[in-house]
Design an enzyme around this catalytic site. Structure first.
Site, PDB file in Angstrom:
ATOM      1  N   ASP A 351       0.800  -1.214   0.000  1.00  0.00           N
ATOM      2  CA  ASP A 351       0.000   0.000   0.000  1.00  0.00           C
ATOM      3  C   ASP A 351       0.840   1.275   0.000  1.00  0.00           C
ATOM      4  O   ASP A 351       1.684   1.476   0.875  1.00  0.00           O
ATOM      5  CB  ASP A 351      -0.909   0.016   1.232  1.00  0.00           C
ATOM      6  N   THR A 352       0.585   2.156  -0.953  1.00  0.00           N
ATOM      7  CA  THR A 352       1.210   3.476  -1.043  1.00  0.00           C
ATOM      8  C   THR A 352       0.613   4.198  -2.241  1.00  0.00           C
ATOM      9  O   THR A 352      -0.211   3.650  -2.956  1.00  0.00           O
ATOM     10  CB  THR A 352       2.751   3.345  -1.168  1.00  0.00           C
TER      11      THR A 352
END
Length: 530
Positions: A351-352
């Site tokens: 996640d990013t």
């Protein structure tokens, strides 16, 4: 660089424009940033507008409770980098942590929360290179937080996947599971408290986050949950400008952020791959995946042994990327057999958010912002609307390790913006989302462009693989025959149940005066120019 290709496979074409280009993981952020460029703002103004908005409308991926890294080239000049990662509290030390009986850092706890560096990074970058007022830059994010936004399909899918994590803390569940359920695609979602905090930052700058009521709420919340944070830790947060590390690959020079980021590992993978002919038709698909996997395993082992905060110990990136060391590592690669897989010691996370911007003056921005795992620590401050990241989960608990937990120390970071140069001139800000995958993903993206002749959109959308945690993860588009061939080489292929990462890139065709943008079809976003 727009190779002729057959579009009958349904692949997305790259975006083209002469004056400015934006590529982000959400159409709303791309459009907001493009509006800034069309009003006369520069690439920095547009990038900060986009990342602030993404921190509202991609709440599982990013936000003001996380960290930020940037690569910037001004008017075709040599790139500079900004490290906006935060450190541990001054009162948190390894001996004391182990003495309380911990054998690992609980990933959804206050102990995993380092001081967020993003807001300080935005403000320093804006002060140095922005041209539009901070109030104008943050206005789209404020409007979305206060008035609400429509949840995009990929974001809704991630929200649903993470719904159980959001039940750990009552305030988090109340805010992000309305009626006990995650919002669906097309539902309207708002966060007025976050809007008020963004207004405070727009008015007061970094002091609006690191001092006063916002910092006080965050510190009180973390200490109530066992954290060792003090308001002085927040007030003292300062990111810094740093010199990129570089290495050649074919006719390009690739620039990455230095440690504590893992950008040097992307360069090491490329240096290892440069010893092979990866050109179109030279190898089978399985053979290319095999070589990338072998280079990735060797490089990540170096990362896990050597990388940490350079303020707490020397990290010799020049030796790591030098011919002698690269040659020693490359000799361990066999084209007919996989190395024995080694388990990686750090928790995985997908996640990013990453974005690229180029403006009419050829200012080029490569920027990445993250709260680490999905919804970060899941510790949510209801008064200020801040979801805190859990980047501290990336520390080691082994005394003497370069990445060992220590007071005032930054963890080894996975998020890495990249910049490609040719003959000393930037030609492509680029980045790949996906946690630990990013270093391997950078190498794969660059190889697709330079070895296989792909345009930026093709290179981003091509099927991905990732050797990590003792397995070789494959996106299903690789097909059964590739998986079988890899298994015969000794790999442990597994099908990825979700897309591997995401990505954006903008190629600057200096000769023809055209910007060529790509944005990952695995996400909701797009590239747009004018």
């Amino acid at each position: 660089m727009i190779p002729q290709r057959d579009y009958r496979d349904g692949g997305r074409s790259p975006a083209l424009a002469p004056n400015g280009m934006v590529a982000t993981s959400h159409p709303q952020a791309t459009l907001a940033a493009l509006d800034v460029l069309r009003r006369g703002g520069n690439a920095v103004d547009a990038a900060l507008t986009a990342v602030a908005l993404l921190g509202v409308i991609e709440p599982a991926m990013t936000g003001i409770g996380g960290d930020c890294f940037l690569m910037l080239s001004r008017k075709g000049g040599a790139p500079v980098a900004f490290n906006g990662s935060g450190a541990t509290p001054a009162e948190l030390d390894l001996d004391g942590f182990l003495g309380r009986g911990y054998t690992e850092i609980p990933v959804r706890s206050a102990h995993a929360v380092t001081v967020p560096g993003a807001v300080d990074a935005w403000c320093q970058i804006h002060e140095a290179h922005g041209t539009r007022p901070l109030e104008e830059i943050l206005a789209p994010a404020i409007e979305a937080a206060e008035q609400g936004w429509f949840v995009a399909p990929r974001i809704a899918a991630d929200w649903l996947h993470l719904k159980d994590e959001l039940t750990r803390y009552p305030a988090t569940a109340a805010a992000f599971l309305p009626g006990g359920k995650p919002p669906r695609a097309g539902d309207r979602f708002a966060c007025p408290a976050l809007g008020a905090t963004l207004r405070r930052i727009a008015r007061d700058g970094r002091a609006g986050f690191y001092e006063g009521p916002v910092a006080a709420e965050l510190v009180a919340l973390l200490r109530d949950l066992g954290g060792r944070h003090r308001e002085a830790d927040f007030a003292g947060q300062r990111g810094r400008w740093v010199e990129p590390v570089t290495a050649p690959y074919r006719q390009w020079e690739i620039a990455e952020c230095p440690p504590n980021g893992q950008g040097g590992i992307a360069l090491l993978i490329l240096r290892l791959l440069e010893g092979y002919d990866l050109g179109k038709g030279a190898l089978s698909a399985a053979a290319r995946v095999h070589l990338l996997a072998e280079a990735t395993k060797l490089a990540y082992r170096q990362r896990d042994l050597l990388f940490g905060d350079p303020d707490h110990g020397d990290i010799d990136v020049a030796r790591l990327l030098g011919d002698a060391h690269v040659g020693d590592l490359r000799r361990q690669i066999r084209t007919d057999r996989a190395q024995i897989p080694q388990a990686n010691e750090l928790p995985g996370h997908p996640d990013t958010t990453y974005l690229s911007v180029v403006d009419r003056d050829l200012n080029a921005v490569s920027l990445i912002n993250s709260i680490y795992m999905g919804f970060g620590s899941t510790i949510y401050a209801a008064g200020s609307g801040v979801m805190l990241h859990n980047r501290g989960a990336g520390f080691q608990l082994t005394a003497g390790h370069p990445n060992a937990l220590a007071p005032g120390k930054r963890p080894m970071h996975t998020i890495i913006p990249g910049m490609a140069l040719e003959q000393g001139r930037p030609v492509m800000p680029f980045g790949v989302m996906g946690g630990h995958y990013q270093a391997s993903g950078h190498a794969q993206l660059i190889s697709h462009i330079l070895d296989r002749g792909f345009d930026v959109q093709q290179a981003i959308d091509a099927p991905r693989s990732f050797a990590f945690g003792g397995a070789l993860e494959l996106e299903p588009r690789h097909g059964a025959a590739v998986s079988e061939e890899l298994a015969a080489l000794g790999h442990k292929p597994v099908w990825s149940d979700t897309p591997i990462g995401g990505g954006q890139a903008i190629f600057i065709d200096h000769a023809r005066g055209v910007l060529i943008g790509g944005s990952d079809s695995r996400k909701d976003g797009c590239a747009l120019g004018y």
